[in-house]
Design an enzyme around this catalytic site. Structure first.
Site, PDB file in Angstrom:
ATOM      1  CG  ASP A 291       0.276 -31.531  -5.414  1.00 54.35           C
ATOM      2  OD1 ASP A 291      -0.452 -31.491  -5.014  1.00 54.35           O
ATOM      3  OD2 ASP A 291       0.910 -32.588  -4.826  1.00 54.35           O
TER       4      ASP A 291
ATOM      5  CG  HIS B 100      -4.892 -29.902  -0.178  1.00 55.56           C
ATOM      6  ND1 HIS B 100      -4.470 -30.967  -0.050  1.00 55.56           N
ATOM      7  CD2 HIS B 100      -3.653 -29.309  -0.579  1.00 55.56           C
ATOM      8  CE1 HIS B 100      -3.087 -31.491   0.531  1.00 55.56           C
ATOM      9  NE2 HIS B 100      -2.686 -29.891  -0.468  1.00 55.56           N
TER      10      HIS B 100
ATOM     11  CB  THR C  45       0.530 -34.733  -2.805  1.00 50.31           C
ATOM     12  OG1 THR C  45      -0.496 -33.695  -2.111  1.00 50.31           O
ATOM     13  CG2 THR C  45       1.027 -35.257  -3.042  1.00 50.31           C
TER      14      THR C  45
ATOM     15  CG  ASN D 285       0.392 -35.035   2.304  1.00 49.15           C
ATOM     16  OD1 ASN D 285      -0.165 -36.500   1.291  1.00 49.15           O
ATOM     17  ND2 ASN D 285      -0.036 -33.741   1.906  1.00 49.15           N
TER      18      ASN D 285
ATOM     19  CG  HIS E   1      -0.155 -25.078  -0.050  1.00 51.76           C
ATOM     20  ND1 HIS E   1      -1.243 -25.938   0.492  1.00 51.76           N
ATOM     21  CD2 HIS E   1      -0.286 -26.514  -0.391  1.00 51.76           C
ATOM     22  CE1 HIS E   1      -1.610 -27.401   0.913  1.00 51.76           C
ATOM     23  NE2 HIS E   1      -1.370 -28.011   0.065  1.00 51.76           N
TER      24      HIS E   1
ATOM     25  CG  ASP F  50      -0.154 -28.324  -3.143  1.00 57.24           C
ATOM     26  OD1 ASP F  50      -1.620 -28.692  -3.396  1.00 57.24           O
ATOM     27  OD2 ASP F  50       0.841 -28.857  -2.510  1.00 57.24           O
TER      28      ASP F  50
ATOM     29  CG  ASP G 198      -2.434 -33.554  -5.848  1.00 54.12           C
ATOM     30  OD1 ASP G 198      -2.777 -33.143  -6.929  1.00 54.12           O
ATOM     31  OD2 ASP G 198      -1.576 -34.370  -4.975  1.00 54.12           O
ATOM     32  CG  HIS G 199      -5.367 -31.957  -3.542  1.00 56.21           C
ATOM     33  ND1 HIS G 199      -5.318 -30.780  -3.386  1.00 56.21           N
ATOM     34  CD2 HIS G 199      -4.280 -33.020  -3.433  1.00 56.21           C
ATOM     35  CE1 HIS G 199      -3.947 -30.500  -3.373  1.00 56.21           C
ATOM     36  NE2 HIS G 199      -3.549 -31.627  -3.596  1.00 56.21           N
TER      37      HIS G 199
END
Length: 434
Positions: free
Chosen positions: A37, A350, A73, A94, A201, A197, A244-245
């Protein structure tokens, strides 16, 4: 002469066998799909990653891939596993939400809520199972739901509060998956990791801790390859590694002014539902008759673009969604949306436009059906689905992807590398005898 004829027939049969998909009786290769992720496309470029580097030599690497709008996600993972645009599979956030009741369910609590995921688009697990294959989902978003009453054969769901960065657990998860393939003969397993991820963050994409987690991911990939060898799966298991991103640095005061949307419109008066504190993407349902007023007010807000759902660019593939509210807001890269005065602590985020390079992500693949040392041009993640169907030798469900985008990664005619080597040796033998 008779010997030459028999040898010719043998080689002809071998060529035909290598050039056609294997039947179920003849066996087929297995597939492991791994998602890390928030792994931005360039995260391996400022870190020493010998195992990822080796994958580019031993398999396929894409320069980058483009996730769908939305760069979140759940929507992005479900596009990968269904091959459908977000407007078709309808996992539009999400958070699970209901615009009429103002219900909002956090991401991890949605993972077993079938009413959020089951909207008519069949994920790969179910399509494969319906064609006789055995599938499993290890923490992968969407795996914990039922689809028209059908469940994935084996499911582990990530619970709220689960720590995502335990390297020992990461290796244990790989060992578990390898045992599913070897001891229980699973054909398809999807495996999800929640990093990088979380670090992106909490600390931001440029923080040393992000680089440390990339090194941990690289070690894990090295462990994966050792485990594949140890379980004698090298010749029968294809692996796709993606995400995913991406992630971008959140712009903060005093460098920029935060976007506080309540400065530009009275949310209590004009909106009946909103999610406007979730990275770079926001949604809003105006009160009856207030849509134009809301749109005009938000059009005056800086560092964002506001869209009426039915007037969004077709390239977003969001406008046909029945679930998405009428107003959609996309912040400029790095500007977080804040509806009122919620304290926003993320250093990275994101949800921004999928055309931004910071939202692009990775693609690696290796195994018996993939070419080696092959660099692919960038492509949209939606095209991973038909590639996976090809690898599993199943008929895909209706989807929006195209195998033509990715099939050049595969060995000639889709045959396995072992089969092609065998044919080459037989040809050499035939010419030697002749």
């Amino acid at each position: 002469m008779k010997m030459r004829l028999e040898l010719f027939l043998l080689v002809t049969a071998a060529i035909c066998a290598a050039g056609k998909p294997l039947s179920k009786a003849e066996g087929r290769n297995k597939l492991l799909l791994i998602s890390f992720d928030g792994f931005r496309w360039d995260y391996d470029q400022d870190v020493d990653t010998p195992n990822l580097d080796q994958l580019a030599v031993d398999g396929v690497k894409a320069t980058y891939i483009t996730p769908p709008m939305l760069t979140m996600t759940s929507p992005s993972h479900f596009t990968t596993i269904t091959g459908r645009w977000v407007e078709d599979h309808e996992v539009v956030h999400n958070m699970m939400f209901n615009t009429k009741t103002n219900q909002k369910v956090p991401h991890k609590q949605t993972l077993t809520r079938s009413e959020w995921w089951d909207n008519g688009a069949l994920p790969l697990w179910i399509t494969a199972q319906n064609q006789g294959l055995k599938t499993a989902s290890f923490f992968f978003p969407g795996g914990g739901a039922n689809y028209s009453g059908q469940a994935v054969d084996r499911v582990l769901v990530e619970m709220p509060g689960h720590l995502d960065d335990n390297e020992t657990e990461w290796r244990q998860n790989i060992d578990t998956v390898m045992s599913w393939f070897t001891e229980e003969d699973f054909n398809l397993v999807t495996l999800y990791y929640g990093e990088p991820d979380n670090v992106g963050h909490a600390k931001g994409p440029d923080h040393p801790d992000r680089k440390a987690i990339i090194r941990q991911i690289d070690r894990t990939i090295g462990y994966l390859r050792e485990a594949i060898d140890r379980h004698h799966l090298t010749d029968t298991l294809n692996v796709i590694i993606t995400s995913d991103h991406g992630m971008t640095t959140v712009k903060k005061r005093p460098l920029v002014d935060e976007i506080i949307l309540n400065k530009y419109l009275n949310l209590i008066k004009l909106a009946s539902f909103e999610i406007l504190d979730y990275g770079g993407f926001g949604i809003l349902t105006p009160r009856p008759g207030k849509e134009q007023e809301v749109f005009d007010a938000l059009s005056n807000a800086p560092n964002l673009t506001v869209y009426k759902k039915n007037e969004m660019p077709e390239s977003f593939h969001l406008g046909k969604s029945k679930r998405l509210p009428p107003i959609v807001i996309v912040a400029d890269l790095g500007f977080n949306l804040n509806s009122r005065f919620i304290v926003y602590v993320n250093k990275g985020d994101h949800g921004f436009h999928n055309g931004e390079m910071d939202m692009k992500t990775i693609f690696r693949a290796f195994g018996p059906d993939f070419k080696t040392n092959f660099l692919s041009e960038p492509f949209d993640s939606i095209h991973i689905y038909p590639l996976m169907c090809k690898l599993l030798q199943i008929e895909p469900a209706p989807h929006n992807g195209s195998l033509a985008v990715t099939e050049k990664m595969l060995l000639h005619s889709g045959g396995s590398q072992r089969a092609q080597v065998s044919v080459a040796l037989l040809l050499l033998l035939m010419f030697a005898v002749l």
